[in-house]
Design an enzyme around this catalytic site. Structure first.
Site, PDB file in Angstrom:
ATOM      1  CG  HIS A 153     -54.703  19.177 128.176  1.00  0.00           C
ATOM      2  ND1 HIS A 153     -55.166  19.292 129.473  1.00  0.00           N
ATOM      3  CD2 HIS A 153     -54.168  20.377 127.865  1.00  0.00           C
ATOM      4  CE1 HIS A 153     -54.934  20.512 129.914  1.00  0.00           C
ATOM      5  NE2 HIS A 153     -54.316  21.190 128.957  1.00  0.00           N
ATOM      6  CG  HIS A 189     -51.383  22.530 124.772  1.00  0.00           C
ATOM      7  ND1 HIS A 189     -52.406  23.421 124.644  1.00  0.00           N
ATOM      8  CD2 HIS A 189     -51.284  22.275 126.107  1.00  0.00           C
ATOM      9  CE1 HIS A 189     -52.910  23.714 125.834  1.00  0.00           C
ATOM     10  NE2 HIS A 189     -52.243  23.018 126.747  1.00  0.00           N
TER      11      HIS A 189
HETATM   12  P1  5GP Z   1     -53.993  24.176 129.731  1.00  0.00           P
HETATM   13  O1  5GP Z   1     -53.735  25.619 130.022  1.00  0.00           O
HETATM   14  O2  5GP Z   1     -54.796  23.499 130.826  1.00  0.00           O
HETATM   15  O3  5GP Z   1     -52.744  23.417 129.383  1.00  0.00           O
HETATM   16  O4  5GP Z   1     -54.850  24.155 128.410  1.00  0.00           O
HETATM   17  C1  5GP Z   1     -56.228  24.093 128.345  1.00  0.00           C
HETATM   18  C2  5GP Z   1     -56.617  24.370 126.910  1.00  0.00           C
HETATM   19  O5  5GP Z   1     -57.965  23.994 126.734  1.00  0.00           O
HETATM   20  C3  5GP Z   1     -56.515  25.845 126.493  1.00  0.00           C
HETATM   21  O6  5GP Z   1     -55.618  25.961 125.392  1.00  0.00           O
HETATM   22  C4  5GP Z   1     -57.943  26.216 126.112  1.00  0.00           C
HETATM   23  O7  5GP Z   1     -57.997  27.077 124.998  1.00  0.00           O
HETATM   24  C5  5GP Z   1     -58.578  24.875 125.833  1.00  0.00           C
HETATM   25  N1  5GP Z   1     -60.001  24.812 126.102  1.00  0.00           N
HETATM   26  C6  5GP Z   1     -60.653  25.290 127.201  1.00  0.00           C
HETATM   27  N2  5GP Z   1     -61.967  25.046 127.122  1.00  0.00           N
HETATM   28  C7  5GP Z   1     -62.155  24.370 125.954  1.00  0.00           C
HETATM   29  C8  5GP Z   1     -63.320  23.846 125.319  1.00  0.00           C
HETATM   30  O8  5GP Z   1     -64.447  23.940 125.801  1.00  0.00           O
HETATM   31  N3  5GP Z   1     -63.132  23.200 124.122  1.00  0.00           N
HETATM   32  C9  5GP Z   1     -61.890  23.091 123.546  1.00  0.00           C
HETATM   33  N4  5GP Z   1     -61.827  22.440 122.376  1.00  0.00           N
HETATM   34  N5  5GP Z   1     -60.786  23.583 124.126  1.00  0.00           N
HETATM   35  C10 5GP Z   1     -60.914  24.219 125.308  1.00  0.00           C
END
Ligand code: 5GP
Length: 139
Positions: free
Chosen positions: A102, A104
């Site tokens: 993903h 951001h």
């Molecule tokens: P990472 O740390 O893997 O780059 O980011 C994962 C992101 O997913 C985090 O910013 C977190 O807030 C978001 N996230 C985790 N669970 C959910 C969810 O159930 N729904 C949404 N919309 N975002 C989520």
């Protein structure tokens, strides 16, 4: 570890878990981050499974970055952000917590610190309003 199809973004893609959708096309989905680092924090995911940038086929990655550019413009305009951070983490040591690739998109402002991990769930009504603001800029 192989790709785990029970990860939260795969479940959102299958419609098993709700999200505040901003944009969708054949290859990608964009939705509000549930624990935003700043107002307008949006995530873009490919529909093709892949844990990280190394695992996702190049074509799917290209579609994902095209959507990221398009949605980032709308986020910038909707939140009148003079700066926009695009981030993408690969592997737990880099801070990745959801193992479906993903991007951001986070609005940034002079003198306003970003929350690195807020840990706080946003009010769903606020997220719904933010998603609508971004969708309006996508036209
Ligand atoms: P990472 O740390 O893997 O780059 O980011 C994962 C992101 O997913 C985090 O910013 C977190 O807030 C978001 N996230 C985790 N669970 C959910 C969810 O159930 N729904 C949404 N919309 N975002 C989520």
């Amino acid at each position: 570890m192989p790709y785990d199809p029970s990860n939260i973004f795969a479940r959102i893609l299958r419609g098993e878990v709700p999200c505040h959708k901003v944009y969708e096309d054949e290859h990608t989905l964009a939705f509000m981050d549930i624990m935003p680092q700043a107002e307008g924090h949006t995530l873009v995911v490919p529909k093709t499974p892949g844990q990280d940038i190394f695992e996702l086929p190049a074509e799917a990655l290209a579609a994902t970055i095209r959507t990221t550019q398009r949605v980032a413009r709308a986020v910038r305009d909707a939140f009148e952000a003079p700066g926009v951070m695009i981030a993408q983490l690969n592997g737990a040591p880099a801070g990745q917590t959801v193992f479906h690739l993903h991007f951001h998109i986070v609005p940034r402002y002079h003198g306003k610190d970003m929350r690195m991990t807020s840990g706080a769930m946003a009010d769903p009504a606020v997220l719904a309003e933010h998603a609508a603001r971004i969708r309006a800029k996508l036209g």
